[in-house]
Write an enzyme that holds these catalytic residues in place. Structure first.
Site, PDB file in Angstrom:
ATOM      1  N   CYS A 110       0.771  -1.220  -0.186  1.00 28.92           N
ATOM      2  CA  CYS A 110       0.037   0.077  -0.033  1.00 28.92           C
ATOM      3  C   CYS A 110       0.735   1.234  -0.138  1.00 28.92           C
ATOM      4  O   CYS A 110       0.630   2.295  -0.696  1.00 28.92           O
ATOM      5  CB  CYS A 110      -0.989   0.026   1.307  1.00 28.92           C
ATOM      6  SG  CYS A 110      -0.263   0.013   2.832  1.00 28.92           S
TER       7      CYS A 110
ATOM      8  N   HIS B 223      -1.990   0.364   7.224  1.00 29.88           N
ATOM      9  CA  HIS B 223      -2.405   0.940   5.654  1.00 29.88           C
ATOM     10  C   HIS B 223      -1.847   2.249   5.542  1.00 29.88           C
ATOM     11  O   HIS B 223      -1.810   3.238   6.436  1.00 29.88           O
ATOM     12  CB  HIS B 223      -3.838   0.827   5.459  1.00 29.88           C
ATOM     13  CG  HIS B 223      -4.203   0.842   4.131  1.00 29.88           C
ATOM     14  ND1 HIS B 223      -3.864   0.057   3.088  1.00 29.88           N
ATOM     15  CD2 HIS B 223      -5.216   1.677   3.355  1.00 29.88           C
ATOM     16  CE1 HIS B 223      -4.415   0.299   2.129  1.00 29.88           C
ATOM     17  NE2 HIS B 223      -5.128   1.367   2.133  1.00 29.88           N
TER      18      HIS B 223
ATOM     19  N   ASP C 189      -7.695   5.880  -2.347  1.00 25.78           N
ATOM     20  CA  ASP C 189      -6.922   5.042  -1.905  1.00 25.78           C
ATOM     21  C   ASP C 189      -6.560   4.186  -3.182  1.00 25.78           C
ATOM     22  O   ASP C 189      -7.275   3.461  -3.842  1.00 25.78           O
ATOM     23  CB  ASP C 189      -7.575   4.076  -1.061  1.00 25.78           C
ATOM     24  CG  ASP C 189      -6.786   3.194  -0.484  1.00 25.78           C
ATOM     25  OD1 ASP C 189      -5.487   2.835  -0.816  1.00 25.78           O
ATOM     26  OD2 ASP C 189      -7.118   2.038   0.608  1.00 25.78           O
TER      27      ASP C 189
END
Length: 670
Positions: free
Chosen positions: A411, A455, A471
């Protein structure tokens, strides 16, 4: 040495057992040589007890102390900090066992053991640790009880039963003190610095940091909502905002880097019903707290930053509970100041030239900033990018290498590349780090957020909409957001690869998973009502039970509750005094003593039969032969071995009764 001051074998064995049980929870934090010292100490003291070795002399003791201090310094690099101090205490406990000679030394050792027992709470206050500490307390108390039983030279469990009863009797008083005794803060406090940092999201992020953190199954925090729990895809727990990129790493702004007029969060217009929730955060040794988008907290000790984050002014050394309410749809900073715009557009001079050019080309082909964002996300979706926990290392120009060569990342790689592209194209953007998702426990409806839920995502600023969450990971691996990390990396089998025994890897086994969730629900209650039972909650509970409180009323309640607990305990101790039932022979002998008392000869407490008979014969010379004979019969019957025949026993008993009848006719001399 006086025999009464010697240490019984039973007590010594319990001390050696306590030696190892006290060290057990610290094994992962201790150097190997400390554990070796424990083995040597137990062996040495056992050999001293057997008479094969002698106690160490002064020079040997001094050498052991210096070696221990030197070893701790060499292992930890200093003598300060939590781990070195606890290691020093444990080493001192082992060395004290070697020179254990008398009761005085044993008292010092056992009281040090009680102190070592509570040091584990400086690292963890988990329910299992508490139960283990109860075991340790019981073992130390058993050794203390056995120390006062000098006749017990064989190892036995009688001391353990007595110690368990004593602790059980103290348990009600402990409850009274826990709920009623005022929680007075320390007169002074010193921050406890651990030698090793806790696992958690750091204030610096570079490619590989969060993927490394995602190999941990530790619980970061637990949250409980009032009402319905939002969908997993909406659970973005903001903790840090990274606005500075330097030397290939993102970091948050330092306070001195923020313009004075930008240090307070801009006012936010909220509407609708907020999400209300409470969070129990495990120790992080950091300041930042985790919350959903635009959170407020009226709790003392919780503050807000200009980035709309919650934080604590003090480092979180212990579990911390806080309450918050969030408005996920609130517009944040609809107007961006010049300073903030410059800050969120800044990139290092040079570096990643291909990424910058790609961003400029895609922005030129897009009608708006929003369209440009959609184009970048489409690139991540349709081109062969891979979401993986095992990304390759990146060298110089890391984003060029990632976007045009490896195309494999976690991520933080996608958030990093996305924000660099946004800034290169003139769109204010920043990286946000925290946690995404969480496991809903059906037992108590709490959201369990683990370290592998860590994250990173992006926020971009769009005119009229303010800061908007984007995201890029969702474009590459939407299953990570909808289902979690385990499903997202299921094909490569890298989920908790370094923790093969973690129960989270076996969630498919229903009974094991159910047991894990029930224990976690119990842990949440423990954290809420025991670990988190602070002075504020104590006052609310007492006020609910007893109404308005003042000092005199609280003292009366405390004393009254203590009396209600202690009086029954004292009564039970008195009522349970052992009264041995008299045998028919003892009853007959007491009748003999009663007859003599009527004749003026009273048996003294603790006076033996032979001594009493001799004194009675001097006072009653006429009856002296009978008194001596009856006493002899009693002693023969009472202390005879199993070889006494039944016929002989019957004869003696009959003779004793005849003698009592004769004695009944005796008159007291004048």
């Amino acid at each position: 040495m006086n025999a009464q001051q010697q240490i019984p074998r039973n007590a010594l064995v319990w001390m050696i057992i306590s030696l190892f049980t006290l060290a057990a929870p610290h094994v992962t934090r201790l150097p190997v040589w400390v554990l070796a010292v424990y083995g040597v100490a137990a062996l040495w003291r056992s050999m001293v007890y057997r008479g094969r070795w002698s106690f160490p002399g002064r020079l040997v003791k001094l050498a052991l102390i210096l070696c221990a201090c030197g070893g701790i310094y060499a292992s930890y690099g200093n003598m300060l900090g939590l781990e070195p101090t606890v290691a020093l205490l444990l080493t001192a406990f082992a060395l004290k066992l070697i020179e254990l000679a008398g009761r005085k030394d044993a008292y010092v050792l056992l009281f040090l053991g009680y102190f070592i027992c509570i040091t584990e709470f400086l690292f963890s206050q988990d329910l299992l640790i508490v139960l283990y500490s109860v075991l340790n307390t019981t073992l130390i108390t058993t050794a203390l009880v056995a120390l006062h039983q000098p006749d017990q030279h064989r190892f036995n469990h009688g001391s353990l039963r007595l110690a368990a009863v004593m602790l059980a009797q103290a348990f009600p008083l402990m409850l009274v003190l826990f709920f009623l005794f005022p929680r007075i803060g320390p007169l002074w406090s010193v921050p406890i610095k651990r030698h090793t940092a806790k696992t958690g999201v750091s204030d610096v992020m570079q490619p590989g940091d969060i993927s490394h953190l995602s190999q941990s199954d530790e619980v970061a925090f637990r949250a409980q909502f009032q009402g319905e729990i939002p969908p997993r895809s909406q659970l973005y727990w903001r903790g840090l905002v990274f606005s500075r990129l330097a030397d290939g790493a993102w970091r948050r702004l330092r306070n001195y880097e923020v313009a004075p007029n930008e240090r307070r969060p801009a006012p936010v217009t909220t509407g609708g019903e907020p999400l209300r929730y409470s969070v129990i955060l495990n120790p992080t040794q950091q300041h930042w707290l985790y919350s959903l988008r635009y959170a407020e907290s009226g709790q003392a000790g919780v503050m807000a930053t200009a980035d709309y984050l919650l934080y604590s002014p003090v480092e979180l050394e212990d579990q911390y509970r806080y309450h918050a309410r969030s408005w996920p749809d609130a517009v944040l900073e609809p107007e961006l100041s010049d300073w903030r715009r410059r800050t969120e557009l800044q990139l290092p001079k040079g570096g990643n030239p291909r990424t910058r050019q790609l961003a400029l080309d895609m922005r030129a082909a897009s009608a708006s900033a929003a369209a440009f964002v959609g184009a970048v996300l489409a690139m991540f979706t349709h081109q062969p990018f891979v979401y993986t926990l095992q990304p390759p290392r990146l060298g110089t120009d890391p984003m060029d290498r990632f976007l045009f060569q490896t195309r494999r990342g976690f991520c933080e790689h996608y958030a990093y590349a996305f924000v660099v592209m946004m800034r290169a194209a003139g769109v204010p953007a920043r990286v946000v780090a925290g946690y995404q998702g969480g496991e809903v426990n059906p037992v108590n409806r709490t959201v369990i957020v683990h370290q592998f839920d860590a994250h990173a995502w992006a926020e971009i600023w769009l005119r009229g909409r303010g800061w908007v969450r984007v995201d890029p990971t969702a474009a590459v691996a939407p299953e990570r957001i909808e289902l979690g990390l385990e499903q997202a990396v299921a094909t490569e089998g890298s989920f908790l690869a370094d923790s093969p025994l973690s129960p989270l890897r076996y969630r498919g086994i229903s009974w094991l998973n159910s047991l894990r969730l029930r224990y976690d629900a119990l842990t949440y209650q423990w954290q809420s009502w025991v670990v988190g039972f602070n002075s504020e909650r104590q006052y609310r509970v007492l006020q609910k039970l007893f109404g308005q409180l003042d000092a005199s009323k609280l003292m009366l309640i405390l004393l009254g509750s203590g009396a209600l607990v202690l009086v029954p305990v004292a009564g039970s101790l008195l009522a349970r005094r052992r009264v041995h039932p008299l045998s028919p022979l003892d009853h007959t002998y007491l009748t003999f003593c009663d007859r003599l008392s009527r004749l003026g000869v009273v048996r003294n407490p603790g006076e033996g039969p032979a001594a009493f008979a001799e004194r009675a014969a001097q006072a009653l010379p006429h009856w002296a032969p009978l008194l001596q004979r009856l006493t002899g019969i009693y002693c023969e019957l009472a202390y005879a071995d199993a070889n006494l025949s039944p016929t002989r026993s019957t004869q003696l008993k009959r003779e004793f009764k005849r003698g009592l009848r004769r004695l009944k006719r005796a008159r007291r001399p004048r």
